[in-house]
Design a protein around this motif. Structure first.
Motif, PDB file in Angstrom:
ATOM      1  N   PHE A  37       0.765  -1.298   0.100  1.00 25.24           N
ATOM      2  CA  PHE A  37      -0.105   0.119  -0.046  1.00 25.24           C
ATOM      3  C   PHE A  37       0.967   1.311  -0.034  1.00 25.24           C
ATOM      4  O   PHE A  37       1.909   1.184   0.503  1.00 25.24           O
ATOM      5  CB  PHE A  37      -0.949   0.199   1.160  1.00 25.24           C
ATOM      6  N   PRO A  38       0.405   2.233  -0.591  1.00 27.35           N
ATOM      7  CA  PRO A  38       1.203   3.570  -0.673  1.00 27.35           C
ATOM      8  C   PRO A  38       1.148   4.057   0.925  1.00 27.35           C
ATOM      9  O   PRO A  38      -0.048   3.819   1.490  1.00 27.35           O
ATOM     10  CB  PRO A  38       0.561   4.405  -1.609  1.00 27.35           C
ATOM     11  N   THR A  39       1.641   5.071   1.061  1.00 26.58           N
ATOM     12  CA  THR A  39       1.673   5.738   2.470  1.00 26.58           C
ATOM     13  C   THR A  39       0.261   6.522   2.241  1.00 26.58           C
ATOM     14  O   THR A  39       0.177   7.199   1.164  1.00 26.58           O
ATOM     15  CB  THR A  39       2.813   6.739   2.648  1.00 26.58           C
ATOM     16  N   GLY A 228       7.878   1.616  15.256  1.00 25.22           N
ATOM     17  CA  GLY A 228       8.042   2.654  14.320  1.00 25.22           C
ATOM     18  C   GLY A 228       6.976   2.666  13.200  1.00 25.22           C
ATOM     19  O   GLY A 228       6.001   2.123  13.538  1.00 25.22           O
ATOM     20  N   PHE A 229       6.965   3.381  12.203  1.00 27.54           N
ATOM     21  CA  PHE A 229       5.974   3.444  11.192  1.00 27.54           C
ATOM     22  C   PHE A 229       5.988   2.971   9.990  1.00 27.54           C
ATOM     23  O   PHE A 229       5.013   2.783   8.929  1.00 27.54           O
ATOM     24  CB  PHE A 229       5.856   5.155  11.083  1.00 27.54           C
ATOM     25  N   ALA A 234       2.461   1.880   6.443  1.00 21.98           N
ATOM     26  CA  ALA A 234       3.264   1.808   5.124  1.00 21.98           C
ATOM     27  C   ALA A 234       4.286   2.850   4.689  1.00 21.98           C
ATOM     28  O   ALA A 234       4.062   3.712   3.666  1.00 21.98           O
ATOM     29  CB  ALA A 234       2.016   1.695   3.973  1.00 21.98           C
ATOM     30  N   MET A 235       5.009   3.063   5.749  1.00 23.10           N
ATOM     31  CA  MET A 235       6.035   4.283   5.533  1.00 23.10           C
ATOM     32  C   MET A 235       7.589   3.712   5.757  1.00 23.10           C
ATOM     33  O   MET A 235       8.364   4.368   6.142  1.00 23.10           O
ATOM     34  CB  MET A 235       5.784   5.155   6.718  1.00 23.10           C
ATOM     35  N   THR A 236       7.715   2.533   4.734  1.00 18.64           N
ATOM     36  CA  THR A 236       8.858   1.978   4.940  1.00 18.64           C
ATOM     37  C   THR A 236      10.195   2.862   4.447  1.00 18.64           C
ATOM     38  O   THR A 236      11.432   2.994   5.075  1.00 18.64           O
ATOM     39  CB  THR A 236       9.174   0.649   4.127  1.00 18.64           C
ATOM     40  N   SER A 280      -5.421   4.466   9.481  1.00 16.66           N
ATOM     41  CA  SER A 280      -5.405   3.852   8.243  1.00 16.66           C
ATOM     42  C   SER A 280      -4.896   2.443   8.236  1.00 16.66           C
ATOM     43  O   SER A 280      -5.306   1.598   7.523  1.00 16.66           O
ATOM     44  CB  SER A 280      -4.577   4.733   7.366  1.00 16.66           C
ATOM     45  N   TYR A 281      -4.094   2.031   9.180  1.00 10.14           N
ATOM     46  CA  TYR A 281      -3.572   0.825   9.531  1.00 10.14           C
ATOM     47  C   TYR A 281      -4.642  -0.133   9.497  1.00 10.14           C
ATOM     48  O   TYR A 281      -4.628  -1.615   9.214  1.00 10.14           O
ATOM     49  CB  TYR A 281      -2.558   0.568  10.594  1.00 10.14           C
TER      50      TYR A 281
END
Length: 380
Positions: A37-39, A228-229, A234-236, A280-281
């Motif tokens: 998924f995109p951020t 973390g995020f 979805a913030m890899t 959103s998660y």
């Protein structure tokens, strides 16, 4: 000219394997360890807005005060545990940096760090680079890839300093119930062991709410909580993580951080600040849960025995009945059917006989991958 510590670690088994994919067409990858998924756009917009406002400078070494304040508020609201934002929190460049800082902050040469296996590929090398000695605690599919108090006790020695645990686990997707954690922490408290708890997949828990180790009575004082995020939001690529723990340890980690990394990128920190107000998660959890059942049922139907994971987005099926090693299975599957998986042995010796498959890809691709795997197995 090369340090002995560096000479004593090998290249990442995941990276070595995925170098094989470069240039190949029509490959379905079940190996990528990040959400597909995109951020969420609101989080992206917040970062863009921060840049437009000219917020492009360094921040405090420990991270934006506003982010740390909101983070400890979020943790208190969600898990009922309180931290001091100024002395017990640190914003890191992903959990990877947090892990490195934690190890270097507490490990002296010769100190032993216990690591349940299968485990993420960077754990052992990071212990070695910190001057410590990694000691594995093997697990099996029969015990659902979980450690027990007895297994920990069998590995504890005079030099044991810490236990490095990850749950939900990469690569198995298994996690611990609160009752199981209570049994584990009895040993840690009895033997005076520090716990580095990597809970980056905590938000991605399916069967029950995630229980942070630090929330267990008596564990806040001896737990370095890393998260973390990257996975839950979805913030890899934003490279933003955090560490929570005793002020003495967090201060030591911050000291190393200020000389090596200085601070996490400011625009990523503003994005993370907004993420803490996002749900959103939850949409990702629903979709990942649907996919995991498809993959687990599909693998079991083609005689690759697979437990249903409790969290994260990985399954760890057994390929022992094929007679192939993990590396041979993954390479042959890649070249014959163009499905990319990760050999289980890169996650430790007890991972031999298994492969890691990520279901962080579309239902359509997962169904196609299962069809190709079935074709592959009919020829064995």
């Amino acid at each position: 000219m090369i340090s002995k510590n560096v000479q004593n670690i090998s290249q990442s088994g995941i990276r070595r394997f995925f170098d094989l994919i470069i240039g190949m067409e029509d490959v379905i990858s079940l190996g990528v360890g990040e959400p597909d998924f995109p951020t969420p756009w609101q989080i992206r917009e917040e970062a863009v807005y921060s840049i437009e406002k000219g917020q492009t400078s360094y921040t405090s070494n420990a991270g934006l005060p506003l982010l740390r304040e909101r983070l400890v508020e979020y943790i208190a609201e969600k898990y009922g545990i309180s931290y001091d934002s100024k002395t017990e929190s640190l914003i890191t460049v992903g959990v990877s940096e947090g892990l490195d800082l934690a190890l270097r902050a507490i490990v002296d040469p010769g100190d032993v760090v216990l690591i349940p296996e299968p485990c993420y590929v960077s754990y052992k090398p990071c212990v070695i680079l910190a001057g410590g000695t990694p000691v594995s605690i093997p697990t099996t599919i029969e015990d659902k890839f979980k450690i027990t108090p007895q297994k920990i006790k069998e590995k504890i020695g005079e030099k044991t300093k810490a236990l490095l645990i990850c749950y939900p686990n990469n690569p198995t997707g298994m996690t611990y119930t609160k009752d199981e954690l209570l049994e584990i922490v009895k040993v840690c408290k009895e033997k005076n062991i520090i716990v580095i708890s990597d809970e980056i997949y905590g938000l991605l828990s399916y069967e029950r709410p995630h229980t942070p180790l630090a929330t267990i009575d008596g564990m806040k004082e001896r737990t370095i909580w890393l998260s973390g995020f990257s996975k839950g939001y979805a913030m890899t690529g934003w490279r933003i993580g955090y560490a929570l723990g005793p002020c003495e340890i967090i201060s030591a980690m911050a000291k190393i951080h200020q000389y090596t990394m200085l601070c996490a990128p400011i625009m990523s920190q503003y994005a993370a600040l907004h993420a803490l107000s996002s749900n959103s998660y939850k949409e990702m959890i629903d979709e990942f849960s649907r996919r995991r059942r498809l993959v687990v049922d599909g693998l079991n139907s083609i005689d690759l025995y697979c437990l249903i994971p409790d969290g994260a987005f990985y399954v760890f099926p057994s390929i022992r009945n094929t007679g192939l090693s993990s590396s041979d299975f993954s390479e042959k599957l890649l070249f014959e059917e163009k499905v990319a998986t990760v050999p289980g042995n890169v996650f430790g010796e007890c991972g031999e006989g298994f492969i890691r498959c990520s279901y962080a890809t579309s239902i359509e691709k997962l169904e196609k991958a299962l069809e190709r795997m079935k074709k592959f197995l009919t020829r064995r």
